[in-house]
Motif scaffolding. Structure first.
Motif, PDB file in Angstrom:
ATOM      1  N   LYS A 292       0.808  -0.866   0.103  1.00 40.10           N
ATOM      2  CA  LYS A 292      -0.162   0.034  -0.215  1.00 40.10           C
ATOM      3  C   LYS A 292       0.810   1.169   0.050  1.00 40.10           C
ATOM      4  CE  LYS A 292      -3.703  -2.466   2.123  1.00 40.10           C
ATOM      5  NZ  LYS A 292      -3.378  -3.738   2.177  1.00 40.10           N
ATOM      6  N   GLU A 293       1.850   0.851   0.617  1.00 44.30           N
ATOM      7  CA  GLU A 293       2.772   2.290   0.628  1.00 44.30           C
ATOM      8  C   GLU A 293       3.980   2.196  -1.251  1.00 44.30           C
ATOM      9  OE1 GLU A 293       4.682   2.308   4.532  1.00 44.30           O
ATOM     10  OE2 GLU A 293       3.250   2.732   5.412  1.00 44.30           O
ATOM     11  N   ILE A 294       3.901   1.522  -1.238  1.00 41.86           N
ATOM     12  CA  ILE A 294       5.251   1.823  -2.534  1.00 41.86           C
ATOM     13  C   ILE A 294       4.465   2.507  -3.779  1.00 41.86           C
ATOM     14  CG2 ILE A 294       6.214   0.165  -4.269  1.00 41.86           C
ATOM     15  CD1 ILE A 294       5.487  -2.483  -2.149  1.00 41.86           C
ATOM     16  N   ARG A 295       5.128   3.762  -4.194  1.00 36.57           N
ATOM     17  CA  ARG A 295       5.492   4.148  -5.373  1.00 36.57           C
ATOM     18  C   ARG A 295       5.999   3.233  -6.743  1.00 36.57           C
ATOM     19  NH1 ARG A 295       7.394   9.771  -4.065  1.00 36.57           N
ATOM     20  NH2 ARG A 295       8.395   8.941  -5.316  1.00 36.57           N
ATOM     21  N   PHE A 296       4.494   3.437  -8.034  1.00 36.89           N
ATOM     22  CA  PHE A 296       5.862   2.401  -8.456  1.00 36.89           C
ATOM     23  C   PHE A 296       5.644   4.198 -10.171  1.00 36.89           C
ATOM     24  CE2 PHE A 296       2.644   0.080  -7.118  1.00 36.89           C
ATOM     25  CZ  PHE A 296       3.450  -1.239  -6.711  1.00 36.89           C
TER      26      PHE A 296
ATOM     27  N   MET B  10      13.329  -1.206  -6.178  1.00 37.51           N
ATOM     28  CA  MET B  10      13.207  -2.391  -6.570  1.00 37.51           C
ATOM     29  C   MET B  10      12.885  -2.566  -8.248  1.00 37.51           C
ATOM     30  SD  MET B  10      14.149  -5.299  -4.823  1.00 37.51           S
ATOM     31  CE  MET B  10      14.508  -5.281  -2.802  1.00 37.51           C
ATOM     32  N   LYS B  11      13.355  -3.268  -9.303  1.00 36.23           N
ATOM     33  CA  LYS B  11      12.717  -3.024 -10.329  1.00 36.23           C
ATOM     34  C   LYS B  11      12.018  -5.000 -11.229  1.00 36.23           C
ATOM     35  CE  LYS B  11      14.058  -1.679 -15.003  1.00 36.23           C
ATOM     36  NZ  LYS B  11      15.245  -0.749 -15.599  1.00 36.23           N
ATOM     37  N   SER B  12      11.739  -4.331 -11.990  1.00 31.75           N
ATOM     38  CA  SER B  12      11.152  -5.268 -12.429  1.00 31.75           C
ATOM     39  C   SER B  12      11.004  -5.751 -14.227  1.00 31.75           C
ATOM     40  CB  SER B  12       9.741  -6.625 -11.997  1.00 31.75           C
ATOM     41  OG  SER B  12       9.681  -7.575 -13.020  1.00 31.75           O
ATOM     42  N   GLN B  13      11.447  -6.576 -14.982  1.00 31.84           N
ATOM     43  CA  GLN B  13      11.397  -6.674 -16.505  1.00 31.84           C
ATOM     44  C   GLN B  13      11.140  -7.760 -17.361  1.00 31.84           C
ATOM     45  OE1 GLN B  13      14.107  -3.795 -17.982  1.00 31.84           O
ATOM     46  NE2 GLN B  13      15.424  -4.870 -18.234  1.00 31.84           N
ATOM     47  N   GLN B  14      10.506  -9.056 -16.352  1.00 32.26           N
ATOM     48  CA  GLN B  14      10.766 -10.376 -16.344  1.00 32.26           C
ATOM     49  C   GLN B  14       9.647 -10.257 -17.203  1.00 32.26           C
ATOM     50  OE1 GLN B  14      13.277 -12.522 -16.000  1.00 32.26           O
ATOM     51  NE2 GLN B  14      14.245 -10.231 -14.891  1.00 32.26           N
ATOM     52  N   SER B  15       9.015  -9.437 -17.126  1.00 30.39           N
ATOM     53  CA  SER B  15       7.442 -10.216 -17.568  1.00 30.39           C
ATOM     54  C   SER B  15       6.972  -8.720 -18.921  1.00 30.39           C
ATOM     55  CB  SER B  15       6.490 -10.510 -17.183  1.00 30.39           C
ATOM     56  OG  SER B  15       4.796 -10.326 -17.578  1.00 30.39           O
ATOM     57  N   ARG B  16       5.912  -9.446 -20.035  1.00 30.78           N
ATOM     58  CA  ARG B  16       5.924  -9.097 -20.665  1.00 30.78           C
ATOM     59  C   ARG B  16       4.054  -7.642 -20.920  1.00 30.78           C
ATOM     60  NH1 ARG B  16       5.498 -12.256 -26.607  1.00 30.78           N
ATOM     61  NH2 ARG B  16       7.097 -13.359 -26.451  1.00 30.78           N
ATOM     62  N   THR B  17       3.673  -8.215 -19.584  1.00 34.22           N
ATOM     63  CA  THR B  17       2.541  -6.968 -19.087  1.00 34.22           C
ATOM     64  C   THR B  17       3.106  -6.657 -17.686  1.00 34.22           C
ATOM     65  OG1 THR B  17       1.954  -8.839 -17.401  1.00 34.22           O
ATOM     66  CG2 THR B  17       1.477  -8.903 -19.810  1.00 34.22           C
ATOM     67  N   GLN B  18       2.884  -4.962 -17.828  1.00 29.18           N
ATOM     68  CA  GLN B  18       3.304  -4.067 -16.651  1.00 29.18           C
ATOM     69  C   GLN B  18       2.165  -4.557 -15.846  1.00 29.18           C
ATOM     70  OE1 GLN B  18       0.880   0.224 -15.664  1.00 29.18           O
ATOM     71  NE2 GLN B  18       2.980   0.114 -17.491  1.00 29.18           N
ATOM     72  N   LEU B  19       1.320  -5.343 -15.260  1.00 30.51           N
ATOM     73  CA  LEU B  19       0.607  -5.546 -13.671  1.00 30.51           C
ATOM     74  C   LEU B  19       1.727  -7.006 -14.086  1.00 30.51           C
ATOM     75  CD1 LEU B  19      -1.561  -5.918 -11.901  1.00 30.51           C
ATOM     76  CD2 LEU B  19      -3.379  -7.416 -13.879  1.00 30.51           C
ATOM     77  N   MET B  20       1.697  -7.850 -14.326  1.00 27.98           N
ATOM     78  CA  MET B  20       2.784  -9.025 -13.844  1.00 27.98           C
ATOM     79  C   MET B  20       4.077  -8.318 -12.779  1.00 27.98           C
ATOM     80  SD  MET B  20       1.932 -12.043 -16.347  1.00 27.98           S
ATOM     81  CE  MET B  20       3.219 -13.027 -15.567  1.00 27.98           C
TER      82      MET B  20
ATOM     83  N   LYS C 291       4.640  -5.533 -11.775  1.00 30.66           N
ATOM     84  CA  LYS C 291       4.067  -4.719 -11.222  1.00 30.66           C
ATOM     85  C   LYS C 291       3.772  -5.973  -9.133  1.00 30.66           C
ATOM     86  CE  LYS C 291       0.563  -0.774 -10.244  1.00 30.66           C
ATOM     87  NZ  LYS C 291      -0.143  -0.676 -10.093  1.00 30.66           N
ATOM     88  N   GLU C 292       3.025  -6.804  -9.644  1.00 30.11           N
ATOM     89  CA  GLU C 292       3.381  -7.883  -8.448  1.00 30.11           C
ATOM     90  C   GLU C 292       4.804  -8.266  -8.446  1.00 30.11           C
ATOM     91  OE1 GLU C 292       0.227 -10.466 -10.009  1.00 30.11           O
ATOM     92  OE2 GLU C 292      -1.410  -9.436 -10.213  1.00 30.11           O
ATOM     93  N   ASP C 293       5.712  -8.892  -9.557  1.00 25.80           N
ATOM     94  CA  ASP C 293       6.714  -8.891  -9.295  1.00 25.80           C
ATOM     95  C   ASP C 293       7.342  -8.235  -8.346  1.00 25.80           C
ATOM     96  OD1 ASP C 293       9.080 -11.191  -9.779  1.00 25.80           O
ATOM     97  OD2 ASP C 293       9.844  -9.885 -10.613  1.00 25.80           O
ATOM     98  N   VAL C 294       7.179  -7.093  -8.598  1.00 23.03           N
ATOM     99  CA  VAL C 294       8.013  -6.077  -7.384  1.00 23.03           C
ATOM    100  C   VAL C 294       7.587  -5.536  -5.892  1.00 23.03           C
ATOM    101  CG1 VAL C 294       8.385  -2.807  -7.105  1.00 23.03           C
ATOM    102  CG2 VAL C 294       9.086  -4.065  -8.972  1.00 23.03           C
ATOM    103  N   ILE C 295       6.186  -5.795  -5.915  1.00 23.71           N
ATOM    104  CA  ILE C 295       5.436  -6.062  -4.977  1.00 23.71           C
ATOM    105  C   ILE C 295       6.336  -7.261  -4.195  1.00 23.71           C
ATOM    106  CG2 ILE C 295       3.508  -6.044  -3.750  1.00 23.71           C
ATOM    107  CD1 ILE C 295       2.105  -4.947  -5.313  1.00 23.71           C
ATOM    108  N   ARG C 296       6.097  -8.708  -4.739  1.00 24.52           N
ATOM    109  CA  ARG C 296       6.990  -9.654  -4.554  1.00 24.52           C
ATOM    110  C   ARG C 296       8.193  -9.621  -3.636  1.00 24.52           C
ATOM    111  NH1 ARG C 296       9.958 -13.556  -5.875  1.00 24.52           N
ATOM    112  NH2 ARG C 296       9.886 -12.586  -8.083  1.00 24.52           N
ATOM    113  N   LYS C 297       8.817  -8.981  -4.572  1.00 20.29           N
ATOM    114  CA  LYS C 297      10.464  -8.400  -4.284  1.00 20.29           C
ATOM    115  C   LYS C 297      10.936  -7.859  -3.444  1.00 20.29           C
ATOM    116  CE  LYS C 297      12.626  -9.339  -9.084  1.00 20.29           C
ATOM    117  NZ  LYS C 297      13.206  -7.967 -10.143  1.00 20.29           N
ATOM    118  N   MET C 298       9.991  -7.298  -3.015  1.00 17.51           N
ATOM    119  CA  MET C 298      10.223  -6.242  -1.488  1.00 17.51           C
ATOM    120  C   MET C 298       9.502  -6.770  -0.976  1.00 17.51           C
ATOM    121  SD  MET C 298       9.297  -2.157  -2.692  1.00 17.51           S
ATOM    122  CE  MET C 298       9.711  -1.072  -3.466  1.00 17.51           C
TER     123      MET C 298
END
Length: 133
Positions: free
Chosen positions: A6-10, A66-76, A78-85
């Motif tokens: 809830k506190e993460i800015r993207f 944290m950064k993620s660009q593994q997936s082709r979709t922004q949503l996935m 974003k979920e990856d960044v949340i999971r990593k953090m």
């Protein structure tokens, strides 16, 4: 388990990798920023611990990034960044159990001494035999 989503800015940007021509048009790479000191989810000691342990991932403004660009979709991504953090923060906050010193058991002492005697006798048998004249 702490959830800081809830506190993460993207922030999004174009990412390389898979996607062909489509990758040049859409912003699928996601960077997540969480300001450790302004968080309302954790107390002062936990904030200091996070800043100490994750110093390499915190920028000069105090944001954990944290950064993620593994997936082709922004949503996935974003979920990856949340999971990593969440994973990084929760891993830091786990306090390891204190080790209780124990004494060796009687059978382990006996086993150790018997193995020492066996190796000692092996080495004694290797010596040259001297005959007294």
């Amino acid at each position: 388990m702490l959830d800081i989503s809830k506190e993460i800015r993207f922030k999004t940007s174009r990412s390389g990798g898979k996607g062909g021509q489509h990758v040049n048009k859409v912003e699928t790479a996601v960077e997540g920023y969480w300001h450790v000191q302004f968080s309302t989810l954790i107390d002062k000691e936990e904030k200091d611990l996070i800043e100490f342990k994750l110093i390499n991932k915190i920028n000069s403004d105090g944001f954990l990034m944290m950064k993620s660009q593994q997936s082709r979709t922004q949503l996935m991504n974003k979920e990856d960044v949340i999971r990593k953090m969440n994973l990084a923060v929760n891993k830091v906050l786990i306090v390891p159990k204190k080790r209780k010193p124990t004494k060796p058991t009687a059978s382990s002492k006996e086993e150790r001494l018997s193995s020492k005697k066996m190796s000692s006798s092996k080495k004694q048998e290797r010596k040259k035999v001297r005959i007294n004249e």
